[in-house]
Structure formats: C-alpha cells, structure tokens
Motif scaffolding. Structure first.
Motif, PDB file in Angstrom:
ATOM      1  N   ASN A 221       0.795  -1.203  -0.007  1.00 28.84           N
ATOM      2  CA  ASN A 221       0.100  -0.088  -0.086  1.00 28.84           C
ATOM      3  C   ASN A 221       0.980   1.261   0.262  1.00 28.84           C
ATOM      4  O   ASN A 221       0.328   2.362   0.442  1.00 28.84           O
ATOM      5  CB  ASN A 221      -0.852  -0.152   1.332  1.00 28.84           C
ATOM      6  CG  ASN A 221      -0.461  -0.216   2.710  1.00 28.84           C
ATOM      7  OD1 ASN A 221       0.866  -0.829   2.390  1.00 28.84           O
ATOM      8  ND2 ASN A 221      -1.019   0.268   3.607  1.00 28.84           N
ATOM      9  N   ASP A 222       2.115   1.199  -0.375  1.00 28.51           N
ATOM     10  CA  ASP A 222       3.176   2.188  -0.340  1.00 28.51           C
ATOM     11  C   ASP A 222       4.134   2.097  -1.435  1.00 28.51           C
ATOM     12  O   ASP A 222       4.531   0.946  -1.307  1.00 28.51           O
ATOM     13  CB  ASP A 222       3.498   2.497   1.046  1.00 28.51           C
ATOM     14  CG  ASP A 222       4.497   3.760   1.090  1.00 28.51           C
ATOM     15  OD1 ASP A 222       5.619   3.918   0.299  1.00 28.51           O
ATOM     16  OD2 ASP A 222       3.916   4.786   1.402  1.00 28.51           O
ATOM     17  N   ASP A 223       4.305   2.991  -2.286  1.00 31.32           N
ATOM     18  CA  ASP A 223       5.261   2.672  -3.439  1.00 31.32           C
ATOM     19  C   ASP A 223       6.776   2.669  -2.938  1.00 31.32           C
ATOM     20  O   ASP A 223       7.518   2.370  -3.744  1.00 31.32           O
ATOM     21  CB  ASP A 223       5.098   3.776  -4.364  1.00 31.32           C
ATOM     22  CG  ASP A 223       3.805   3.428  -5.302  1.00 31.32           C
ATOM     23  OD1 ASP A 223       3.398   2.282  -5.289  1.00 31.32           O
ATOM     24  OD2 ASP A 223       3.751   4.278  -6.582  1.00 31.32           O
ATOM     25  N   THR A 224       7.257   2.978  -1.808  1.00 31.87           N
ATOM     26  CA  THR A 224       8.665   3.064  -1.339  1.00 31.87           C
ATOM     27  C   THR A 224       8.831   2.191  -0.037  1.00 31.87           C
ATOM     28  O   THR A 224       9.885   1.715  -0.036  1.00 31.87           O
ATOM     29  CB  THR A 224       9.086   4.445  -1.069  1.00 31.87           C
ATOM     30  OG1 THR A 224       8.143   5.183  -0.020  1.00 31.87           O
ATOM     31  CG2 THR A 224       9.119   5.414  -2.575  1.00 31.87           C
ATOM     32  N   ALA A 225       7.982   2.171   0.672  1.00 34.23           N
ATOM     33  CA  ALA A 225       7.970   1.695   2.198  1.00 34.23           C
ATOM     34  C   ALA A 225       8.286   0.103   1.915  1.00 34.23           C
ATOM     35  O   ALA A 225       9.171  -0.597   2.764  1.00 34.23           O
ATOM     36  CB  ALA A 225       6.964   1.974   3.000  1.00 34.23           C
ATOM     37  N   TRP A 226       7.754  -0.502   0.877  1.00 33.88           N
ATOM     38  CA  TRP A 226       7.862  -2.043   0.809  1.00 33.88           C
ATOM     39  C   TRP A 226       8.899  -2.442   0.089  1.00 33.88           C
ATOM     40  O   TRP A 226       9.299  -3.666  -0.259  1.00 33.88           O
ATOM     41  CB  TRP A 226       6.418  -2.523   0.310  1.00 33.88           C
ATOM     42  CG  TRP A 226       5.437  -2.399   1.336  1.00 33.88           C
ATOM     43  CD1 TRP A 226       4.353  -1.687   1.156  1.00 33.88           C
ATOM     44  CD2 TRP A 226       5.328  -2.789   2.645  1.00 33.88           C
ATOM     45  NE1 TRP A 226       3.722  -1.630   2.421  1.00 33.88           N
ATOM     46  CE2 TRP A 226       4.413  -2.351   3.452  1.00 33.88           C
ATOM     47  CE3 TRP A 226       6.254  -3.890   3.151  1.00 33.88           C
ATOM     48  CZ2 TRP A 226       3.789  -2.756   4.667  1.00 33.88           C
ATOM     49  CZ3 TRP A 226       5.753  -4.027   4.795  1.00 33.88           C
ATOM     50  CH2 TRP A 226       4.731  -3.466   5.242  1.00 33.88           C
ATOM     51  N   ASP A 227       9.722  -1.655  -0.812  1.00 36.68           N
ATOM     52  CA  ASP A 227      10.620  -1.890  -1.740  1.00 36.68           C
ATOM     53  C   ASP A 227      11.685  -2.882  -1.111  1.00 36.68           C
ATOM     54  O   ASP A 227      12.201  -3.935  -1.434  1.00 36.68           O
ATOM     55  CB  ASP A 227      11.474  -0.702  -2.491  1.00 36.68           C
ATOM     56  CG  ASP A 227      10.438  -0.130  -3.460  1.00 36.68           C
ATOM     57  OD1 ASP A 227       9.208  -0.648  -3.499  1.00 36.68           O
ATOM     58  OD2 ASP A 227      10.616   1.177  -3.751  1.00 36.68           O
ATOM     59  N   GLN A 228      12.586  -2.276  -0.028  1.00 37.72           N
ATOM     60  CA  GLN A 228      13.584  -2.820   0.703  1.00 37.72           C
ATOM     61  C   GLN A 228      13.117  -4.116   1.246  1.00 37.72           C
ATOM     62  O   GLN A 228      13.755  -5.271   1.326  1.00 37.72           O
ATOM     63  CB  GLN A 228      14.496  -1.992   1.352  1.00 37.72           C
ATOM     64  CG  GLN A 228      15.847  -2.766   1.812  1.00 37.72           C
ATOM     65  CD  GLN A 228      16.741  -2.895   0.524  1.00 37.72           C
ATOM     66  OE1 GLN A 228      16.831  -2.149  -0.113  1.00 37.72           O
ATOM     67  NE2 GLN A 228      17.286  -4.084   0.502  1.00 37.72           N
ATOM     68  N   PRO A 229      11.964  -4.104   2.270  1.00 39.39           N
ATOM     69  CA  PRO A 229      11.669  -5.163   2.920  1.00 39.39           C
ATOM     70  C   PRO A 229      11.345  -6.513   2.165  1.00 39.39           C
ATOM     71  O   PRO A 229      11.469  -7.409   2.501  1.00 39.39           O
ATOM     72  CB  PRO A 229      10.308  -4.584   3.452  1.00 39.39           C
ATOM     73  CG  PRO A 229      10.697  -3.160   3.873  1.00 39.39           C
ATOM     74  CD  PRO A 229      11.336  -2.790   2.595  1.00 39.39           C
ATOM     75  N   VAL A 230      10.694  -6.277   1.109  1.00 41.94           N
ATOM     76  CA  VAL A 230      10.501  -7.212   0.165  1.00 41.94           C
ATOM     77  C   VAL A 230      11.413  -7.899  -0.575  1.00 41.94           C
ATOM     78  O   VAL A 230      11.704  -9.187  -0.544  1.00 41.94           O
ATOM     79  CB  VAL A 230       9.266  -7.103  -0.954  1.00 41.94           C
ATOM     80  CG1 VAL A 230       9.087  -8.038  -1.968  1.00 41.94           C
ATOM     81  CG2 VAL A 230       8.047  -6.502  -0.319  1.00 41.94           C
TER      82      VAL A 230
END
Length: 329
Positions: free
Chosen positions: A97-106
């Motif tokens: 649900n956020d275009d940047t917050a999930w990039d590194q965790p995923v």
C-alpha cells in the motif's frame, strides 16, 4: 469485461483440476506449510471475508495461515512484516500500500528465501515498482474508471449539465496506493466527460464514526458537490449516512465507490448510491494461499485479477446479500 471474467474462470478451473489431481494422491498436499498474510486492513466485514477465503484454502490444502490486520497503520504493518519474516514462513502475501516503504523489506525477504506476493493493493508500477513475485487483486485504475464513468453516465441520463460539476473523492488513508490508483481511474473518466473540478477528502482513517463525520462536514461546507465517490470500503459504507446527515436525499448527489458492505448495499436499495465495485475479496485471500502453495510445490506463480465488477442494481445485490452472512461476499 467478458474477457476478464473468462480469464478468471479459466484460472480457477485450472487450479481446481490441477489441485484436484493432487488431492487424489495426497489429501493435504500443503501439510506442514505455514503462510502469513500481512495487511493494512482492520477488524471490519471486508477483511473478515478475505480471512475466510484464506482459511478455507488453507483447510483444503492442509496448510496453516495467519493474518495480520494493521488497521491502516503503516508503521505497525512494517513491524508485522518483519515479525513474519523472522518466523521464516513458506510464504507471505503482503498488501503493498506504499510505493517506497515496501521496496527494501520485500527484496530482503526474497533474498532470505521467503516468497512474497502482493495482494489487495499493489505498487502503482506493479512488478516494475516492487520485486514481489506476483499479485492477486483487482486492477485499481480500471475499477476507478468504471465507477466514475457509471456515475457520470447517470448524470447525463438525468439531463444534468456537467460543465461546472464538482467531484469529491473520500479516502481513509490519503496517499495510500489504493486511493492514488483508484482516483487516477476516476480522473480518467472525468476527462472523458469534460469534468475538471475535484477534491480529495481526508476521511481520517478506518474508524467509521470519524469517516462519517468528516464526509458530512465536507458536504455541509461544499453543498455544490455533484458527485461523491468513496475510494475505500469504509468511506463508501458511510456515504448514505453522510448524505442523510448533511440533508441530502436520493440522487441529489450522485454517489458510488468500492466494496459491498451491508450499508453500501442498503444505499443502493435506497437510491443514495448509484454503483459500487465488487472486488471479490474472498478470492484474494483464497488465491493468495493457493499461489504460495503452488510456488513452494512447483515454482508456479500466476498473477490473478479478482475482478473489479460494477454493482449498480438491486437485482445484482440480492445474491451478494444471500452470501454475506457466510462471509464469502
């Protein structure tokens, strides 16, 4: 639309036949597997249906599944994802649900060997914006366009002049990917009808009384509003009560939105809501579990469009009302 429906039916049929053959040899082919759904959702009817879908699939496969509901709190959702990764599950379905917050965790989870798929919300750039393996959910931009077009067509049929029309779009979490994408679809429909005036309403989160209060206040302050569109299930759920509280009757402001909560369906019956989008969220929970199982077992990873179907008549909501107590619609 027919092509989309046919595609979903074919995918479902293939999965049923494929897994049916597996069940013949092994009743619980995913026995011992553990999956996690990490969502931004809350304790409401929409997510109860997603949960039911996931649990039904897990029961059929013999897997275990848990679902995290972060209540719209992105920081909490990020923590829940970290906790899920630490458990080293056989797969995680994540609301992106956020275009940047999930990039590194995923990316980190995949590097650690944990499969991650998107569900319900996806990065606005899809696989180009996030390295998740696949996505199960609706096309948000197309869905926004569909409900916007339906409302504007209704206005034209009623003989209304759209030259100076004003569109209000209410969203629970401003800036969240689902609202950005759905509003983009509505704006595309606005362009097709020559409508330029719009405003995004900050509905204040997932608490229904707050959402209703903010929508009502907006309508009282902008009585010239011609269209009210809920960009989420809760904002749409509160449309009818907000319109009534602000002193508006049926069809004075043409309204629509997303999901098929009981209050939204009642709004269609009463004439306060023209149309809503049914994204068939049971399938999002159900197929998320199956997709993760199929990846573990056979390295298969389909992307599945669960719909984005327009519900705009009393006849169409009757079947949904029958199934709603079973928490599958």
């Amino acid at each position: 639309m027919r092509k989309t429906v046919t595609g979903i039916v074919v995918i479902a049929f293939v999965i049923m036949v494929f897994t049916g053959a597996l069940f013949a040899a092994q009743d619980k082919p995913a026995a011992g597997m553990y999956f996690r759904l990490v969502t931004h959702g809350g304790d409401d009817p929409f997510w109860a249906v997603v949960q039911r879908g996931a649990f039904d699939a897990a029961a059929q496969l013999g897997a275990e599944v848990d679902i995290d509901l972060a209540g719209g709190d992105l920081a909490l959702q990020l923590r829940r994802f970290e906790e899920a990764v630490a458990l080293q599950p056989d797969g995680i379905a994540l609301v992106i649900n956020d275009d940047t917050a999930w990039d590194q965790p995923v990316a980190d989870a995949l590097a650690a060997g944990i499969p991650v798929i998107g569900m319900n919300n996806d990065d606005t750039q899809g696989s180009l914006g996030n390295v998740r393996l696949a996505y199960v959910g609706q096309n948000e931009i197309r869905a926004g366009y569909m409900v916007g077009r339906r409302l504007f067509e209704e206005a034209v049929a009623l003989g209304r002049d759209l030259t100076d029309a004003h569109v209000a779009m209410s969203v629970e979490v401003p800036g969240a990917a689902y609202g950005v994408q759905r509003s983009a679809g509505v704006k595309q429909a606005m362009e097709a009808f020559g409508i330029t005036s719009y405003e995004i309403i900050d509905a204040g989160g997932l608490e229904m009384t707050t959402v209703e209060s903010r929508q009502t206040s907006y309508l009282l302050g902008r009585p010239d509003t011609d269209f009210l569109i809920g960009l989420g299930g809760i904002t749409t759920d509160r449309i009818t009560s907000s319109l009534k509280a602000a002193g508006f009757g049926p069809d004075e402001i043409l309204a629509g939105g997303f999901d098929t909560t009981p209050s939204t369906l009642a709004g269609i019956r009463e004439g306060f809501i023209t149309a809503t989008i049914d994204q068939q969220q049971y399938l999002q929970g159900y197929f998320a579990v199956y997709m993760l199982y199929l990846y573990n077992a056979f390295s298969l990873m389909p992307t599945i469009d669960t719909g984005g179907f327009l519900i705009d008549s009393v006849e169409m909501i009757e079947r949904i009302e029958e199934l709603s107590p079973l928490m599958v619609r």
